[in-house]
Scaffold this motif. Structure first.
Motif, short mmCIF file in Angstrom:
data_model
loop_
_atom_site.label_atom_id
_atom_site.label_comp_id
_atom_site.label_asym_id
_atom_site.label_seq_id
_atom_site.Cartn_x
_atom_site.Cartn_y
_atom_site.Cartn_z
N LEU A 305 0.83 -1.21 0.00
CA LEU A 305 0.00 0.00 0.00
C LEU A 305 0.86 1.26 0.00
N ILE A 306 1.97 1.24 0.74
CA ILE A 306 2.84 2.42 0.86
C ILE A 306 3.36 2.87 -0.50
N GLU A 307 3.61 1.90 -1.39
CA GLU A 307 4.14 2.25 -2.71
C GLU A 307 3.12 2.98 -3.57
N LYS A 308 1.84 2.87 -3.21
CA LYS A 308 0.77 3.45 -4.04
C LYS A 308 0.22 4.77 -3.49
N VAL A 309 0.59 5.14 -2.28
CA VAL A 309 0.03 6.37 -1.69
C VAL A 309 1.15 7.24 -1.12
N THR A 310 0.83 8.52 -0.96
CA THR A 310 1.72 9.46 -0.28
C THR A 310 1.04 9.86 1.03
N VAL A 311 1.70 9.62 2.14
CA VAL A 311 1.12 9.92 3.45
C VAL A 311 1.86 11.09 4.08
N THR A 312 1.12 12.12 4.47
CA THR A 312 1.72 13.23 5.22
C THR A 312 1.08 13.26 6.60
N ASN A 313 1.89 13.57 7.59
CA ASN A 313 1.43 13.61 8.97
C ASN A 313 1.77 14.98 9.56
N PRO A 314 0.98 16.01 9.25
CA PRO A 314 1.29 17.36 9.74
C PRO A 314 1.07 17.46 11.25
N TYR A 315 1.97 18.18 11.91
CA TYR A 315 1.88 18.30 13.36
C TYR A 315 1.00 19.47 13.79
N TYR A 316 0.93 20.50 12.93
CA TYR A 316 0.16 21.70 13.29
C TYR A 316 -0.97 21.95 12.30
N ASP A 317 -1.94 22.73 12.76
CA ASP A 317 -3.01 23.28 11.93
C ASP A 317 -2.89 24.79 11.93
N TYR A 318 -3.35 25.43 10.86
CA TYR A 318 -3.58 26.88 10.89
C TYR A 318 -5.04 27.11 11.19
N VAL A 319 -5.32 27.90 12.21
CA VAL A 319 -6.70 28.20 12.61
C VAL A 319 -6.96 29.68 12.33
N SER A 320 -7.93 29.96 11.49
CA SER A 320 -8.26 31.34 11.12
C SER A 320 -8.74 32.14 12.33
#
Length: 356
Positions: A305-320
């Protein structure tokens, strides 16, 4: 063996690069401690020399880890202190000369000379650089004391904002929010819902600490935030940084929680020290983010599965800022629209960027 000032700068740069030192509070205190050494141990006699020195150190620290915005905030606070102290010294000098019926100062010998624009002014600065040095270091120590008392000043406002039998929702683990809720619990009885903040699960750590303090606490999965929001009276968030427009750089999942709160007309309160307030604007929201190892989201054992997808794990959010109703700071409560005043009081417009 004690390190010299240059080695101390390199040591802090290395720690920031390797993320051995993270978190707004820790990096702020380390930055202040370093600046006291840099200012006291270096030879300088004009404001221009000192400003250049502090800016050069600031550039190195910020480049080492641009996402730790508190480093830049502290550098800018110190630059502001330097400018204010020199203006005050120049005013005192001008008044002294006036009272002694000395020849009046020309326009060219005021602030331009003060910042090292002429040789004559540099000679004048040498005469009172010693007292300036001690005044500036004392002001920096005052900022250090302010940092040490941040939690105390914020948590003392808790009984004004949390009432009996309320249901409070929060996310992740923020020391400031933790202290705030514990203080409120000494005066009121209320419940707290904590989103677990997968995949870091800092929310579970927060819930454990609150329950130890006798607060009725429930951990909920992040996916349940919207479903239970209608039962909540108030959302209280911590934050990594506050940007000039009132937007937040906060733990991942904060945007979802704030958006759900706005949908249900639930007030969102942010607990933060003023040292997290940055004069920068979010022109590129992703530049403030950190991408963590995705292994906790999708393990390496999922090889096909890893070869077929790109996984990002962001640590922060921007909150308006549209999602925030109130900031509770160590100098009281303020709406997002008031932050521009705090920026003007704490930072100089010339220090937005560290151009040497």
């Amino acid at each position: 063996m004690s390190l010299n000032k240059n080695e101390l700068v390199d040591d802090l740069v290395a720690k920031l690069k390797r993320r051995q030192l993270v978190g707004s509070s820790a990096v702020s205190q380390a930055t202040l401690k370093l600046l006291v050494v840099v200012i006291s141990k270096n030879n300088w006699s004009t404001a221009n020399q000192l400003l250049t020195l502090v800016k050069s150190v600031g550039q190195k620290l910020i480049q080492a880890n641009p996402t730790e915005l508190a480093v830049g905030n502290i550098i800018r606070r110190v630059l502001h202190v330097i400018r204010e102290e020199y203006r005050e010294a120049e005013n005192d000098k001008t008044n002294t000369e006036f009272h002694h019926h000395a020849a009046p100062l020309t326009t060219s010998s005021s602030m331009y000379n003060l910042l090292g624009e002429s040789g004559a002014a540099q000679e004048e600065q040498v005469q009172f650089s010693h007292s300036l040095r001690s005044n500036i270091i004392q002001e920096i120590r005052d900022i250090k004391i302010e940092l040490e008392n941040i939690h105390e000043n914020i948590k003392n406002q808790a009984p004004l904002h949390i009432h009996s039998n309320e249901i409070i929702m929060t996310i992740g683990r923020s020391k400031t929010v933790e202290e705030f809720l514990k203080m409120a619990a000494s005066k009121r009885k209320f419940q707290v819902l904590v989103a677990e903040t997968a995949p870091s699960y800092h929310g579970q750590e927060m819930a454990l600490e609150l329950s130890k303090a006798g607060i009725e606490t429930t951990v909920i999965p992040d996916s349940a935030v919207f479903a239970v929001m209608s039962r909540v009276n108030k959302v209280i968030l911590g934050t990594h940084a506050v940007l000039a427009n009132g937007g937040l750089v906060a733990i991942s999942g904060s945007h979802m929680m704030a958006a759900a709160a706005k949908h249900h007309s639930i007030p969102v309160v942010v607990c933060t020290g003023l040292y997290k307030l940055s004069p920068l604007y979010p022109y590129d929201e992703d530049s403030f983010n950190v991408t963590m190892n995705p292994d906790s989201v999708l393990g390496f054992e999922e090889g096909d599965l890893i070869e077929k997808v790109t996984v990002t794990n962001p640590y922060y959010d921007y909150v308006s800022p549209d999602f925030v109703n109130l900031f509770i700071t160590n100098q009281g409560g303020h709406p997002p629209s008031y932050l521009y005043r705090l920026i003007v009081e704490n930072y100089d417009p010339d220090d937005q960027t560290f151009d040497l």
